[in-house]
Design an enzyme around this catalytic site. Structure first.
Site, PDB file in Angstrom:
ATOM      1  N   HIS A  98      48.237 -58.777  32.834  1.00  0.00           N
ATOM      2  CA  HIS A  98      47.258 -59.042  33.887  1.00  0.00           C
ATOM      3  C   HIS A  98      47.330 -57.949  34.952  1.00  0.00           C
ATOM      4  CE1 HIS A  98      51.014 -60.628  35.541  1.00  0.00           C
ATOM      5  NE2 HIS A  98      50.458 -60.562  36.755  1.00  0.00           N
ATOM      6  N   ASP A 100      47.007 -57.926  39.134  1.00  0.00           N
ATOM      7  CA  ASP A 100      47.203 -58.960  40.146  1.00  0.00           C
ATOM      8  C   ASP A 100      45.902 -59.379  40.827  1.00  0.00           C
ATOM      9  OD1 ASP A 100      49.938 -59.365  39.842  1.00  0.00           O
ATOM     10  OD2 ASP A 100      50.479 -57.801  41.283  1.00  0.00           O
ATOM     11  N   HIS A 254      50.266 -55.408  33.967  1.00  0.00           N
ATOM     12  CA  HIS A 254      51.707 -55.573  33.788  1.00  0.00           C
ATOM     13  C   HIS A 254      52.016 -56.967  33.250  1.00  0.00           C
ATOM     14  CE1 HIS A 254      50.862 -57.053  37.874  1.00  0.00           C
ATOM     15  NE2 HIS A 254      51.896 -57.869  37.707  1.00  0.00           N
ATOM     16  N   ARG A 269      57.573 -60.167  46.022  1.00  0.00           N
ATOM     17  CA  ARG A 269      56.415 -59.279  45.922  1.00  0.00           C
ATOM     18  C   ARG A 269      55.594 -59.286  47.203  1.00  0.00           C
ATOM     19  NH1 ARG A 269      51.539 -60.964  42.155  1.00  0.00           N
ATOM     20  NH2 ARG A 269      50.792 -61.777  44.156  1.00  0.00           N
TER      21      ARG A 269
END
Length: 300
Positions: A98, A100, A254, A269
């Protein structure tokens, strides 16, 4: 510490940066070098940044742009609204490719991910370069993708819930993730706002192609995703505590490798506010459902 240096990690994506002590006080010329390297290599790795905590991680991220809220629907880490706490000890899985937050009209420009706790083996992360994936497609497929648009959504895959190891926990996570429904129509190929490169914008949040029958839509998405994730377009990172990865969310996908069983794995994150994607034809992405204004400002 040794001077700033860049060492490519793989042929088409990824570089390790050494000689940098990440914080919010980096000199402007060092930030410029990091930005330039990010555009060139798409994902950067900084080892042994053990001095960072949540506040200094956010302070560093601010040098790259305005941080977003942690997530449009998932609660932030207590005490810092910009940190998404990716704690895999609670059974969550993000094991599909995907980009983000593509279900909103303003996906992040970049992400800054810091390893807090990682297993002694397993739990690597993979990234794919969606620019080189596009460039290595046959011309006929590139021409087709240039004209296509896709609907991205955070609507959870309920077939996957039924097949999960813990359906009830997975269902509870899904209810949080979809507490507000977001849907956005994006160009399948976006023009990178800084480099002018063309990058494929799909990934696991892309549910269907506009104007195509469901079966054809699914087949084309699967075909293109298999090309994006060919090993030649990827890099794999073996985490150590304190490592930091920064990636250009406009030019990558990723995923996590879930081969670590029940060993603890926790990362923090921060995402940087992005712009609204623009297709080859100049058309921008279109909101179908949900308002992401409170999640992220628009990048200048």
């Amino acid at each position: 510490m040794s001077p700033f240096s860049i060492r490519p990690v793989a042929g088409r994506i990824g570089a390790e940066i050494s000689g940098v002590h990440l914080d919010g006080e980096l000199p402007a010329d060092t930030v410029a070098l990091i930005r330039s390297a990010l555009l060139d290599h798409k994902v950067l790795f900084f080892r042994a940044q053990d001095h960072l905590d949540t506040d200094s991680q956010v302070a560093f991220a601010r040098l790259l742009g305005d941080p977003t809220e942690a997530h449009p629907t998932v609660p932030a880490l207590a005490g810092n609204t910009h940190i998404l706490d990716l704690d895999y000890s609670d059974g969550q899985k993000v094991d599909r490719w995907h980009t983000d937050v593509t279900f909103v009209d303003r996906p992040p420009l970049a992400s800054v991910l810091r390893a807090v706790t990682v297993p002694p083996s397993g739990g690597d992360t993979l990234w794919a370069n969606t620019v080189t994936a596009y460039e290595h497609l046959p011309a006929e497929l590139r021409d087709l993708l240039d004209r296509l648009r896709a609907v991205h959504t955070n609507q959870y895959d309920y077939v996957r819930i039924a097949a999960s190891d813990d359906p009830e926990r997975t269902r509870a996570q899904a209810e949080v993730f979809t507490s507000t429904l977001f849907e956005t129509e994006h160009p399948v190929v976006r023009v990178h706002p800084e480099t002018g490169e063309r990058a494929i914008l799909l990934g696991d949040f892309a549910k269907r192609l506009v104007g195509l029958p469901a079966q054809s839509s699914a087949a084309i998405i699967q075909l293109i995703q298999s090309h994006v994730t060919q090993v030649e377009n990827t890099v794999r990172w073996r985490w150590s505590p304190g490592d930091v990865a920064v990636w250009d969310n406009r030019a990558t996908q990723h995923r996590v490798v879930h081969d670590f069983g029940d060993q603890p794995r926790r990362l923090h994150r921060v995402t940087i506010a992005g712009d609204i994607p623009v297709g080859v034809d100049g058309r921008t992405s279109t909101v179908l459902s949900g308002d992401a204004g409170s999640y992220s400002p628009l990048a200048a």
